[in-house]
Design an enzyme around this catalytic site. Structure first.
Site, mmCIF file in Angstrom:
data_model
loop_
_atom_site.group_PDB
_atom_site.id
_atom_site.type_symbol
_atom_site.label_atom_id
_atom_site.label_comp_id
_atom_site.label_asym_id
_atom_site.label_seq_id
_atom_site.Cartn_x
_atom_site.Cartn_y
_atom_site.Cartn_z
ATOM 1 N N ASP A 34 9.332 2.440 1.441
ATOM 2 C CA ASP A 34 8.122 3.333 2.124
ATOM 3 C C ASP A 34 7.971 3.127 3.545
ATOM 4 O OD1 ASP A 34 5.517 4.225 2.841
ATOM 5 O OD2 ASP A 34 4.809 3.688 1.051
ATOM 6 N N LYS A 61 2.720 10.494 7.755
ATOM 7 C CA LYS A 61 2.272 10.324 9.113
ATOM 8 C C LYS A 61 2.647 11.060 10.154
ATOM 9 C CE LYS A 61 -0.672 6.074 7.833
ATOM 10 N NZ LYS A 61 -0.167 5.496 6.705
ATOM 11 N N PHE A 63 0.879 -1.283 -0.206
ATOM 12 C CA PHE A 63 -0.005 -0.033 0.117
ATOM 13 C C PHE A 63 0.912 1.223 0.113
ATOM 14 C CE2 PHE A 63 -2.276 3.494 1.877
ATOM 15 C CZ PHE A 63 -3.526 3.730 1.205
#
Ligand SMILES: *Cc1c(COP(=O)(O)O)cnc(C)c1O
Length: 392
Positions: free
Chosen positions: A223, A252, A137
């Site tokens: 990532d 985030k 993702f």
């Protein structure tokens, strides 16, 4: 627990929301540390960290103070000008990243960091091929979406997403070897697949990817949007495998709750041409000030180390439940998944009724992503609530 969710909040939101989000019937209005409160005054342990963002919990005083101070000093300053906060953040980030990961492009979200990483890889290598992994993702904007595996997210936009992306099975080096070539600009992976179901990478596989990238002149892009900044017990999750990637993507928790993303790459790869990329809000002083405060607090409070210690304990305790509804407990530091024998949605609802907020990761994985400052007592309450809601 009081049930009265303020009608006005839900009615107004339902009347105007895009429809993009499956909503839980809960209006959150306040947070402190690992606790959040709804509009009726009920408290919940936030084992979601607001989707992985609140590494320091909610309302951390140093972050709140830095934001308030910077808001009264200088909120906006595009990167065509220099800025004191931005230079300070660059220094701090280069101290934290290992090796020569000392070039940065600052942006405003995780997906934007992936978009940036793709453009930068293409500019630095003059190639267009991308290798990503199944169950991976990487975000919802068109470029990032092309790398995201879940066909439910990707297929409606298939005709718009890049056709140079090859998805290979995760943790399968032979498949990666067959896919990586002299046309590959970048290989993009997570060290723990978060949304995909909390699947940790095999470190031997990650080292293998490093060698394949070296052999073919491709960039290894990690990532770290969900795994970075201490979550897994190291500053960056790739450090568990003792490798140095060419590029990492952050997001985030980077700015303690303010929107921010970053692409970091190796100085030895050089810079990108002027005007080849950009962002109005990228590297703004408000986000930079929040990031400096957050990263400093994570460092001063030794939170990566704490995540390692308390995360290991959490996984042991969850495994010790030996619950018949749990197929497997997986995790690294404070990203923990319980693969259930049934659907996760009813379990999440029952957890919420017991005052614990958690996340799904796919249809049958319950994901715990608590703040790194969570106490053992609070985690004990999470563990008990997990047991009770699976018993029910
Ligand atoms: C959340 C996430 C993203 C996307 O970040 P956004 O800020 O939602 O765009 C990308 N990759 C991973 C691993 C993530 O967890």
């Amino acid at each position: 627990m009081t049930d009265a969710i303020n009608e006005t909040i839900t009615t107004i939101e339902d009347a105007h929301t895009s429809g993009a989000y499956p909503k839980r019937p809960l209006a959150l209005v306040r947070g402190l540390g690992s606790t959040v409160w709804d509009d009726a005054g009920n408290s919940y342990i936030d084992a979601t960290s607001g989707q992985g963002v609140a590494l320091l919990g909610h309302s951390h005083p140093a972050v709140a103070e830095a934001i308030a101070h910077q808001a009264q000093t200088l909120i906006t300053c595009p990167e065509i000008f220099y800025n004191d906060r931005r230079s300070e953040l660059y220094t701090l980030l280069s101290d934290l990243t290992p090796g020569d990961l000392n070039r940065f492009f600052l942006c405003n979200s995780g997906a934007e960091a992936i978009e940036g990483a793709l453009k930068i890889a293409s500019l630095l290598t003059n190639r267009s091929g991308i290798v990503a992994t199944m169950r991976g993702f990487h975000g919802r904007t068109l470029g990032a979406l092309a790398l995201t595996w879940n066909p439910k997210y990707r297929e409606p936009f298939q005709s718009w997403t890049m056709d140079t992306v090859k998805h290979v099975p995760f943790n399968d080096l032979t498949a990666a070897q067959a896919a990586i070539s002299e046309n590959t600009a970048a290989v993009v992976v997570e060290v723990v697949q978060g949304e995909g179901g909390v699947y940790p990478i095999d470190f031997e596989y990650l080292r293998g990817l490093r060698s394949l990238c070296d052999e073919h002149g491709a960039l290894l892009v990690i990532d770290e949007i969900q795994t970075g900044l201490g979550r897994t017990g190291r500053w960056f999750a790739f450090q568990h495998a003792d490798i140095l990637p060419d590029t990492i993507a952050l997001g985030k928790g980077l700015a303690g709750g303010l929107p921010m993303g970053a692409v970091c790459w190796r100085e030895s790869l050089g810079t990108i041409p002027a005007s080849s990329h950009g962002s109005t809000f990228g590297g703004n002083p408000l986000a930079c000030a929040a990031a400096i405060a957050s990263l400093s607090a994570l460092r001063d409070e030794n939170l990566p180390e704490r995540a390692a210690e308390i995360g290991t304990w959490l996984v042991e305790e969850l495994r010790a439940l030996n619950h018949p509804q749990v197929r497997e407990v997986r995790g690294l530091g404070l990203i923990v998944g319980l693969e259930l024998r049934g659907r996760v949605t009813p379990a999440l609802k029952r957890l919420q009724e017991r005052g614990v907020l958690a996340l799904p990761a796919g249809l049958n994985v319950l994901r715990l992503l608590p703040p790194l400052i969570i106490t053992r007592d609070e985690l004990r309450r999470v563990i008990d609530a997990v047991r009770d809601s699976l018993d029910e």
